[in-house]
Design a protein around this motif. Structure first.
Motif, PDB file in Angstrom:
ATOM      1  N   PRO A 155      15.334 -12.058   5.605  1.00  0.00           N
ATOM      2  CA  PRO A 155      15.762 -13.297   4.940  1.00  0.00           C
ATOM      3  C   PRO A 155      15.487 -13.307   3.438  1.00  0.00           C
ATOM      4  CG  PRO A 155      13.752 -13.664   6.204  1.00  0.00           C
ATOM      5  CD  PRO A 155      14.248 -12.305   6.572  1.00  0.00           C
ATOM      6  N   ASN A 156      14.434 -12.648   2.998  1.00  0.00           N
ATOM      7  CA  ASN A 156      14.096 -12.615   1.569  1.00  0.00           C
ATOM      8  C   ASN A 156      14.280 -11.236   0.956  1.00  0.00           C
ATOM      9  OD1 ASN A 156      13.276 -15.390   1.366  1.00  0.00           O
ATOM     10  ND2 ASN A 156      11.443 -14.847   2.528  1.00  0.00           N
ATOM     11  N   GLY A 157      15.111 -10.432   1.608  1.00  0.00           N
ATOM     12  CA  GLY A 157      15.423  -9.118   1.074  1.00  0.00           C
ATOM     13  C   GLY A 157      14.227  -8.181   1.076  1.00  0.00           C
ATOM     14  N   SER A 158      14.350  -7.107   0.321  1.00  0.00           N
ATOM     15  CA  SER A 158      13.293  -6.098   0.272  1.00  0.00           C
ATOM     16  C   SER A 158      12.003  -6.643  -0.331  1.00  0.00           C
ATOM     17  CB  SER A 158      13.771  -4.887  -0.524  1.00  0.00           C
ATOM     18  OG  SER A 158      14.120  -5.261  -1.848  1.00  0.00           O
ATOM     19  N   GLU A 159      12.133  -7.640  -1.227  1.00  0.00           N
ATOM     20  CA  GLU A 159      10.942  -8.213  -1.846  1.00  0.00           C
ATOM     21  C   GLU A 159      10.063  -8.905  -0.814  1.00  0.00           C
ATOM     22  OE1 GLU A 159       8.558  -8.589  -5.209  1.00  0.00           O
ATOM     23  OE2 GLU A 159      10.411  -7.490  -4.915  1.00  0.00           O
ATOM     24  N   GLY A 160      10.685  -9.611   0.111  1.00  0.00           N
ATOM     25  CA  GLY A 160       9.932 -10.257   1.178  1.00  0.00           C
ATOM     26  C   GLY A 160       9.258  -9.245   2.086  1.00  0.00           C
ATOM     27  N   LEU A 161       9.962  -8.134   2.359  1.00  0.00           N
ATOM     28  CA  LEU A 161       9.381  -7.078   3.178  1.00  0.00           C
ATOM     29  C   LEU A 161       8.159  -6.463   2.500  1.00  0.00           C
ATOM     30  CD1 LEU A 161       9.456  -5.250   5.661  1.00  0.00           C
ATOM     31  CD2 LEU A 161      11.090  -3.778   4.447  1.00  0.00           C
ATOM     32  N   VAL A 162       8.236  -6.301   1.171  1.00  0.00           N
ATOM     33  CA  VAL A 162       7.102  -5.749   0.419  1.00  0.00           C
ATOM     34  C   VAL A 162       5.885  -6.658   0.532  1.00  0.00           C
ATOM     35  CG1 VAL A 162       6.233  -5.305  -1.922  1.00  0.00           C
ATOM     36  CG2 VAL A 162       8.449  -4.383  -1.205  1.00  0.00           C
ATOM     37  N   ILE A 163       6.106  -7.976   0.370  1.00  0.00           N
ATOM     38  CA  ILE A 163       4.994  -8.925   0.483  1.00  0.00           C
ATOM     39  C   ILE A 163       4.390  -8.873   1.892  1.00  0.00           C
ATOM     40  CG2 ILE A 163       4.364 -11.369   0.412  1.00  0.00           C
ATOM     41  CD1 ILE A 163       6.568 -11.727  -1.707  1.00  0.00           C
ATOM     42  N   GLY A 164       5.251  -8.809   2.898  1.00  0.00           N
ATOM     43  CA  GLY A 164       4.774  -8.707   4.273  1.00  0.00           C
ATOM     44  C   GLY A 164       4.011  -7.416   4.522  1.00  0.00           C
ATOM     45  N   LEU A 165       4.474  -6.314   3.898  1.00  0.00           N
ATOM     46  CA  LEU A 165       3.795  -5.034   4.047  1.00  0.00           C
ATOM     47  C   LEU A 165       2.391  -5.084   3.455  1.00  0.00           C
ATOM     48  CD1 LEU A 165       3.826  -2.022   4.798  1.00  0.00           C
ATOM     49  CD2 LEU A 165       4.850  -1.569   2.553  1.00  0.00           C
ATOM     50  N   LEU A 166       2.274  -5.659   2.264  1.00  0.00           N
ATOM     51  CA  LEU A 166       0.960  -5.758   1.627  1.00  0.00           C
ATOM     52  C   LEU A 166       0.019  -6.639   2.444  1.00  0.00           C
ATOM     53  CD1 LEU A 166       1.978  -6.071  -2.140  1.00  0.00           C
ATOM     54  CD2 LEU A 166       1.070  -4.073  -0.955  1.00  0.00           C
ATOM     55  N   ALA A 167       0.561  -7.741   3.000  1.00  0.00           N
ATOM     56  CA  ALA A 167      -0.265  -8.624   3.832  1.00  0.00           C
ATOM     57  C   ALA A 167      -0.738  -7.901   5.091  1.00  0.00           C
ATOM     58  CB  ALA A 167       0.527  -9.879   4.204  1.00  0.00           C
ATOM     59  N   SER A 168       0.136  -7.077   5.655  1.00  0.00           N
ATOM     60  CA  SER A 168      -0.211  -6.401   6.909  1.00  0.00           C
ATOM     61  C   SER A 168      -1.254  -5.307   6.700  1.00  0.00           C
ATOM     62  CB  SER A 168       1.045  -5.804   7.555  1.00  0.00           C
ATOM     63  OG  SER A 168       1.588  -4.757   6.764  1.00  0.00           O
ATOM     64  N   VAL A 169      -1.195  -4.616   5.557  1.00  0.00           N
ATOM     65  CA  VAL A 169      -2.145  -3.531   5.292  1.00  0.00           C
ATOM     66  C   VAL A 169      -3.578  -4.036   5.356  1.00  0.00           C
ATOM     67  CG1 VAL A 169      -3.055  -2.032   3.471  1.00  0.00           C
ATOM     68  CG2 VAL A 169      -0.611  -2.037   3.977  1.00  0.00           C
ATOM     69  N   PHE A 183      -0.300   1.184  -3.806  1.00  0.00           N
ATOM     70  CA  PHE A 183      -0.831   0.850  -5.130  1.00  0.00           C
ATOM     71  C   PHE A 183       0.293   0.443  -6.079  1.00  0.00           C
ATOM     72  CE2 PHE A 183      -4.847   3.449  -4.349  1.00  0.00           C
ATOM     73  CZ  PHE A 183      -5.661   2.331  -4.375  1.00  0.00           C
ATOM     74  N   VAL A 184       1.402   1.170  -6.025  1.00  0.00           N
ATOM     75  CA  VAL A 184       2.545   0.846  -6.888  1.00  0.00           C
ATOM     76  C   VAL A 184       3.094  -0.538  -6.543  1.00  0.00           C
ATOM     77  CG1 VAL A 184       4.923   1.479  -7.470  1.00  0.00           C
ATOM     78  CG2 VAL A 184       3.158   3.258  -7.299  1.00  0.00           C
ATOM     79  N   LEU A 185       3.227  -0.813  -5.251  1.00  0.00           N
ATOM     80  CA  LEU A 185       3.730  -2.117  -4.822  1.00  0.00           C
ATOM     81  C   LEU A 185       2.785  -3.238  -5.254  1.00  0.00           C
ATOM     82  CD1 LEU A 185       5.008  -1.292  -1.212  1.00  0.00           C
ATOM     83  CD2 LEU A 185       6.362  -1.559  -3.305  1.00  0.00           C
ATOM     84  N   MET A 186       1.487  -2.999  -5.177  1.00  0.00           N
ATOM     85  CA  MET A 186       0.514  -3.998  -5.623  1.00  0.00           C
ATOM     86  C   MET A 186       0.643  -4.264  -7.118  1.00  0.00           C
ATOM     87  SD  MET A 186      -3.012  -3.173  -3.528  1.00  0.00           S
ATOM     88  CE  MET A 186      -3.805  -4.685  -4.115  1.00  0.00           C
ATOM     89  N   ALA A 187       0.904  -3.220  -7.876  1.00  0.00           N
ATOM     90  CA  ALA A 187       1.053  -3.388  -9.324  1.00  0.00           C
ATOM     91  C   ALA A 187       2.310  -4.177  -9.673  1.00  0.00           C
ATOM     92  CB  ALA A 187       1.096  -2.018 -10.001  1.00  0.00           C
TER      93      ALA A 187
END
Length: 462
Positions: free
Chosen positions: A203-217, A424-428
């Protein structure tokens, strides 16, 4: 100067002989089983679902694969050289004393701070049931209970974790069974949602997936405890090997499986997913009476379990560091098979963090939280680099110690390192995590500088 042999630092037994061996196999098995069901799964997963939608299942699967690789690497080293210092001791053996110092003390700060955060979370639940009672008093009570339990004997830690883990495993297993029955349309009083809630997968594109990935880690924290606890068991090699070999199905079932059930049952954009939590929202959707209070009890158990495990883990990491000459000698004092000064110091540090949340909520406390934000990733990098360096040495000098082997070595170790670099790149890239990355980086560099200076000074004296 990196070590060129497999020897531990002088005077440091691999099995920590001065600690008691009071943990049984049943304790280790349940610690391993319940350790994957952390407070982050119940508390933090709602924000990830709100950002990623149904693709949160992909996010948890990707981060889960990374965690499996890390656990396999850690298991290989811990089965070969059981130690209460776990990855810190392995880093010292593989890279050098500065690496063990950096990994150990950064993780100690993380665990002690987490003790305070979990105490605050548990206190909020209890004050919701008993309004008007002060939060800090409940935190103090929880801290005293687990501090005293850990001071008495390691078997007390094991018994607490055994029953906490049993409750968590039972609760989430029941949740999964009810969810699967509802999805199949065979649960009385409910209709199967089919795939209606899954159609808008990103629903929020790849950006939403990135946020979800960081939360899951960061929801996977706590898996390291079993390799620390194994050093105080009757058969540490067997305990580590069994725990690591079952990590895959535990992560797949409890994390990925429960996320799949939740997003299938409940619309991802439901306000209740964030406000009440995804598990409560799913149970409410099924019309199960008292679902909110039931899950509050489970979350409380998860938080108390994490407090207990983190006091234990922090005290053992601190003890191991001192035994290797990497900290103040007073922390290494053992009485009755327990490093009691380290237990007290870890508990006091955790309670100071709680007090800072009340005294300095706008400056010091947020700074502390940011500083520990990415520590787990730093630890994982030390684990991967240590395994790369140690594997060849073990094969050459003591191949019989390779009871657990990393899959497709060294390819998958390099894949894991690439995955960590990618995170790390995604966090930055994300404003909310960028400050955490930089703050953790600053603490890591400072600890590494101190550790390297200590290493050079010791080499000069020798």
């Amino acid at each position: 100067m990196p070590r060129t042999t497999l020897d531990a630092p002088p005077g440091t037994p691999d099995t920590d002989a001065s600690l008691s061996h009071g943990l049984k196999q049943r304790h280790l098995s349940m610690i391993a089983l319940g350790g994957v069901i952390g407070a982050g799964l119940f508390v933090g997963s709602g924000a990830g679902i709100a950002a990623a939608g149904p693709s949160i299942v992909i996010a948890y699967a990707v981060s889960g694969l990374l965690v499996m690789l890390v656990m396999r690497m850690l298991g290989e080293m811990s089965a070969a050289y059981p130690s209460s210092g776990s990855f810190s001791a392995h880093a010292e053996r593989a890279i050098g004393p500065w690496a063990g110092f950096t990994a150990g003390w950064s993780f100690w700060v993380l665990l002690c701070t987490a003790v305070g955060l979990e105490g605050i979370g548990a206190a909020k639940i209890v004050t919701g049931w008993l309004p008007g009672t002060p939060e800090w008093a409940w935190v103090a009570l929880f801290m005293v209970v687990f501090c005293v339990a850990n001071l008495a004997a390691v078997k007390n830690f094991g018994e607490f974790e055994f029953w906490f883990a049993a409750l968590k495993v039972g609760a989430i297993s029941l949740f999964l069974v009810l969810g699967v029955l509802a999805i199949a349309g065979v649960l009385p009083g409910t209709d199967s949602p089919g795939t209606a809630n899954l159609t808008d997968f990103l629903p929020n594109g790849s950006e939403g997936l990135v946020i979800g990935l960081l939360a899951s880690v960061f929801a996977y924290g706590g898996l390291e405890t079993v390799t620390i606890a194994a050093a105080e068991s009757d058969n540490p090699v067997q305990g580590v090997a069994r725990s690591v070999r079952t990590a895959m199905w535990r992560i797949a079932l409890f994390y990925i499986g429960s996320m799949a059930v939740i997003v299938t049952l409940v619309p991802w954009d439901s306000k209740e997913v964030v406000e009440k939590g995804p598990y409560v929202a799913a149970l409410d959707h099924l019309g199960i009476p008292g679902a909110a209070q039931l899950m509050n009890v489970v979350v409380l158990v998860a938080l108390l379990s994490a407090m207990n495990a983190n006091i234990y883990g922090a005290s053992r990491i601190g003890y191991s560091l001192v035994e290797r000459g990497q900290g103040p000698k007073g922390l290494g004092k053992v009485s009755g098979g327990v490093p009691r000064v380290a237990v007290l110091a870890s508990s006091v540090f955790g309670f100071v963090c709680v007090m800072l949340s009340y005294w300095r909520p706008d400056d010091v406390f947020p700074w502390l939280l940011n500083m520990i934000g990415a520590v787990i990733l730093v630890v994982w990098i030390f684990i991967a680099v240590s395994q790369l360096r140690l594997r060849r040495r073990v094969e050459r000098e003591a191949p019989e110690k390779l009871v657990v082997r990393m899959w497709l070595f060294p390819a998958l170790t390099w894949v894991a390192l690439a995955g960590m670099a990618g995170i790390f790149v995604l966090m930055a890239r994300e404003p909310d995590t960028r400050v955490q990355l930089y703050s953790t980086g600053a603490m890591t560099v400072a600890l590494a500088a101190v550790g390297y200076a200590r290493q050079k000074a010791r080499a000069a004296r020798d």
